[in-house]
Write an enzyme that holds these catalytic residues in place. Structure first.
Site, mmCIF file in Angstrom:
data_model
loop_
_atom_site.group_PDB
_atom_site.id
_atom_site.type_symbol
_atom_site.label_atom_id
_atom_site.label_comp_id
_atom_site.label_asym_id
_atom_site.label_seq_id
_atom_site.Cartn_x
_atom_site.Cartn_y
_atom_site.Cartn_z
ATOM 1 N N LYS A 22 0.830 -1.204 0.000
ATOM 2 C CA LYS A 22 0.000 0.000 0.000
ATOM 3 C C LYS A 22 0.862 1.251 0.000
ATOM 4 O O LYS A 22 0.585 2.213 -0.727
ATOM 5 C CB LYS A 22 -0.917 -0.001 1.224
ATOM 6 C CG LYS A 22 -1.830 1.219 1.290
ATOM 7 C CD LYS A 22 -2.429 1.436 2.652
ATOM 8 C CE LYS A 22 -1.472 2.137 3.581
ATOM 9 N NZ LYS A 22 -2.159 2.785 4.736
ATOM 10 N N ASN A 23 1.928 1.243 0.810
ATOM 11 C CA ASN A 23 2.755 2.444 0.942
ATOM 12 C C ASN A 23 3.591 2.725 -0.305
ATOM 13 O O ASN A 23 4.174 3.804 -0.414
ATOM 14 C CB ASN A 23 3.675 2.317 2.165
ATOM 15 C CG ASN A 23 2.907 2.436 3.471
ATOM 16 O OD1 ASN A 23 1.775 2.906 3.498
ATOM 17 N ND2 ASN A 23 3.513 1.983 4.554
ATOM 18 N N ARG A 102 -4.139 10.713 4.763
ATOM 19 C CA ARG A 102 -3.056 11.689 4.800
ATOM 20 C C ARG A 102 -2.217 11.711 3.526
ATOM 21 O O ARG A 102 -1.807 12.765 3.058
ATOM 22 C CB ARG A 102 -2.131 11.380 5.979
ATOM 23 C CG ARG A 102 -2.746 11.499 7.344
ATOM 24 C CD ARG A 102 -1.669 11.400 8.404
ATOM 25 N NE ARG A 102 -0.597 12.332 8.127
ATOM 26 C CZ ARG A 102 -0.611 13.611 8.459
ATOM 27 N NH1 ARG A 102 -1.640 14.098 9.096
ATOM 28 N NH2 ARG A 102 0.391 14.400 8.162
ATOM 29 N N CYS A 126 -4.386 17.533 11.281
ATOM 30 C CA CYS A 126 -2.933 17.670 11.242
ATOM 31 C C CYS A 126 -2.528 19.087 11.602
ATOM 32 O O CYS A 126 -2.831 20.023 10.887
ATOM 33 C CB CYS A 126 -2.399 17.346 9.852
ATOM 34 S SG CYS A 126 -0.654 17.696 9.669
ATOM 35 N N ARG A 131 3.778 14.968 12.452
ATOM 36 C CA ARG A 131 3.817 14.202 11.199
ATOM 37 C C ARG A 131 4.047 15.210 10.077
ATOM 38 O O ARG A 131 3.168 15.499 9.269
ATOM 39 C CB ARG A 131 2.529 13.400 10.986
ATOM 40 C CG ARG A 131 2.353 12.307 11.996
ATOM 41 C CD ARG A 131 1.284 11.321 11.622
ATOM 42 N NE ARG A 131 1.670 10.463 10.528
ATOM 43 C CZ ARG A 131 0.930 9.475 10.063
ATOM 44 N NH1 ARG A 131 -0.236 9.213 10.624
ATOM 45 N NH2 ARG A 131 1.335 8.737 9.071
ATOM 46 N N PRO A 132 5.216 15.761 9.974
ATOM 47 C CA PRO A 132 5.421 17.116 9.463
ATOM 48 C C PRO A 132 5.114 17.326 7.984
ATOM 49 O O PRO A 132 5.823 16.884 7.118
ATOM 50 C CB PRO A 132 6.911 17.366 9.749
ATOM 51 C CG PRO A 132 7.513 16.028 9.951
ATOM 52 C CD PRO A 132 6.436 15.136 10.456
ATOM 53 N N VAL A 133 4.018 18.050 7.762
ATOM 54 C CA VAL A 133 3.721 18.591 6.445
ATOM 55 C C VAL A 133 4.699 19.724 6.137
ATOM 56 O O VAL A 133 4.959 20.032 4.971
ATOM 57 C CB VAL A 133 2.261 19.083 6.393
ATOM 58 C CG1 VAL A 133 1.946 19.784 5.080
ATOM 59 C CG2 VAL A 133 1.301 17.929 6.592
ATOM 60 N N ASP A 316 6.112 0.742 11.553
ATOM 61 C CA ASP A 316 4.845 0.104 11.199
ATOM 62 C C ASP A 316 4.763 -1.357 11.646
ATOM 63 O O ASP A 316 3.725 -1.995 11.468
ATOM 64 C CB ASP A 316 4.602 0.188 9.688
ATOM 65 C CG ASP A 316 4.075 1.550 9.256
ATOM 66 O OD1 ASP A 316 3.767 2.377 10.144
ATOM 67 O OD2 ASP A 316 3.973 1.793 8.046
ATOM 68 N N ILE A 338 9.944 7.306 15.897
ATOM 69 C CA ILE A 338 9.450 7.918 14.656
ATOM 70 C C ILE A 338 8.221 8.785 14.906
ATOM 71 O O ILE A 338 8.161 9.947 14.511
ATOM 72 C CB ILE A 338 9.123 6.838 13.602
ATOM 73 C CG1 ILE A 338 10.316 5.894 13.395
ATOM 74 C CG2 ILE A 338 8.723 7.494 12.279
ATOM 75 C CD1 ILE A 338 11.566 6.557 12.870
ATOM 76 N N ARG A 408 -8.049 -0.709 5.686
ATOM 77 C CA ARG A 408 -7.207 0.306 5.046
ATOM 78 C C ARG A 408 -5.875 -0.286 4.589
ATOM 79 O O ARG A 408 -5.270 0.248 3.661
ATOM 80 C CB ARG A 408 -6.946 1.466 6.000
ATOM 81 C CG ARG A 408 -8.160 2.325 6.318
ATOM 82 C CD ARG A 408 -7.782 3.490 7.220
ATOM 83 N NE ARG A 408 -6.563 4.119 6.741
ATOM 84 C CZ ARG A 408 -5.536 4.456 7.507
ATOM 85 N NH1 ARG A 408 -5.567 4.220 8.804
ATOM 86 N NH2 ARG A 408 -4.463 5.024 6.991
#
Length: 429
Positions: A22-23, A102, A126, A131-133, A316, A338, A408
């Site tokens: 998925k990632n 996200r 967010c 979880r840095p945008v 994960d 993380i 998901r």
């Protein structure tokens, strides 16, 4: 909402096919916005997040087609998807769509690179800085984007196209590296990405972009160099195997005991996790098309881990490993470096009888002799599957609520485990 009922205590024996990652599939699908030609992706998993991103891309005008069944394909072997962004009619990604996932925020990069503008909602819940945008936006600004935040939206524009630049991430960011790669592929000149994420999913995106005509060197290292090109074309690319799904089922076998072959996967994608698993007493061996995990009779040895960016132990898989350690013969220490707030599964594992003490980013797990089934609630994707692993080894019945989190990220979970002897069923709401 659906629930999953599990009656534990049965060893797992058989074969589990691993789905596409998925990632990896999500950024690959987003990369279709970089070209007006068709991008064909093979081995795309059937997941709620994939369906959500398909809706988001459709809102931009991307045509989507799923290829029909082919010889040898089953419901668990992934689908082939064709995406064509030849007629993008809207460069806005609205809140009601982006808030569902996200990763959809990453559409900002190809929209800006190809069309010179993008208006994308900040991801739901967010705050910039968590979880840095902010690192994603920093990368785009380095490439010449003008960025404003207005009413919960990021409005990005470029007057004369993006320009190559040096991007030095202050911390490793997978999302930031994805965004930088896609934007730099169509920027004028050379872009150097330092402290780039080295994850296999980043390498997969770079390989797909290269097939589309991008000029990328160094993917898989901490320094990636991109020579921008004027346009990208179509391509055909197979999504790499899901290393998190692989590790999840490997830990399930280590916990329940048994003998399972995980096929359509690669051991090199999760060497750190497999090495740790072997240290707990499981027997892990390579197969031509995957790995074999066995644990017959012996107890579970305690082991300590610290989550780290690739090639370290993946965040994960932290929750799944914690579930395994609840039955270890002694104390184990699990440090999460993380993400903050990634111990939400602890209180639910405690309902099964686990003994876990939290101290900031450290969880200390005291192994117990047995777990006992109980009603539990999934809080997020990885936490929910840790409860499945715990339930498979627990005595009696466990009911897991809020399993939409599982949908998901795990394709055909009940079918894959059930075929290996697990007593697991979904109860429809």
């Amino acid at each position: 909402m659906d629930r999953i009922h599990i009656t534990g205590g049965t060893p797992l024996n058989g074969t589990i096919p691993i789905s596409g990652a998925k990632n990896a599939a999500l950024p690959l699908m987003i990369a279709s916005l970089l070209t007006g030609e068709t991008l064909e992706l093979i081995n795309v998993p059937r997941l709620a997040d994939i369906a959500a991103l398909t809706r988001i891309l459709g809102n931009h005008g991307v045509d989507h087609m799923v290829v029909g069944k082919r010889p040898g394909q089953t419901a668990e072997t992934g689908q082939t998807v064709r995406l064509t962004a030849s007629n993008v009619i809207d460069t806005t990604a609205p809140y009601e769509l982006v808030s569902t996932m996200r990763a959809s925020f990453w559409v900002i990069a190809p929209l800006l690179a190809r069309f010179g503008e993008a208006k994308v909602s900040l991801p739901g819940g967010c705050a910039i800085g968590t979880r840095p945008v902010d690192l994603l936006l920093m990368a785009l600004e380095k490439l010449g984007a003008e960025i404003e935040i207005d009413g919960g939206y990021v409005v990005a524009k470029t007057k004369n196209g993006l320009r190559g630049a040096e991007i030095d991430f202050p911390k490793v960011t997978v999302g930031g590296t994805h965004v930088a790669l896609m934007a730099a592929a169509l920027a004028y000149g050379t872009t150097v990405i330092d402290n780039a994420a080295r994850e296999p999913e980043v390498v997969d995106l770079a390989e797909c972009l290269s097939k589309m005509g991008a000029r990328i060197e160094g993917a898989g290292t901490s320094r990636i160099v991109v020579e921008g090109v004027a346009r990208l074309g179509g391509a055909r690319h197979e999504v790499l195997p899901d290393r998190i799904e692989t590790g999840t089922y490997a830990m399930a076998v280590a916990m329940t005991g048994g003998d399972v072959s995980l096929v359509n996967t690669r051991a090199d994608l999760l060497s750190s996790a497999l090495d740790t698993l072997a240290a707990t007493g499981a027997e892990v061996t390579s197969l031509p098309d995957g790995i074999r995990v066995r644990r017959n009779g012996g107890g579970i040895n305690p082991a300590d881990i610290t989550t780290d960016p690739f090639p370290g132990f993946p965040t994960d898989l932290q929750a799944q490993f914690m579930a395994l350690m609840t039955l270890a013969k002694g104390q184990s220490r699990i440090r999460e470096t993380i993400f903050e707030n990634r111990f939400m599964h602890v209180q639910e594992l405690a309902r099964l009888g686990a003994r876990i003490r939290l101290d900031g980013d450290l969880a200390v797990v005291e192994g117990v002799e047995r777990l006992k089934g109980a009603p539990v609630m999934a809080t997020d994707l990885r936490a929910s599957v840790s409860l499945v692993i715990g339930a498979l080894a627990a005595e009696g019945e466990t009911q897991i609520n809020r399993v939409y989190h599982l949908d998901r990220g795990f394709e055909a979970l009940e079918a894959k485990l059930g075929r290996c002897g697990a007593q697991i069923e979904r109860v429809r709401a």
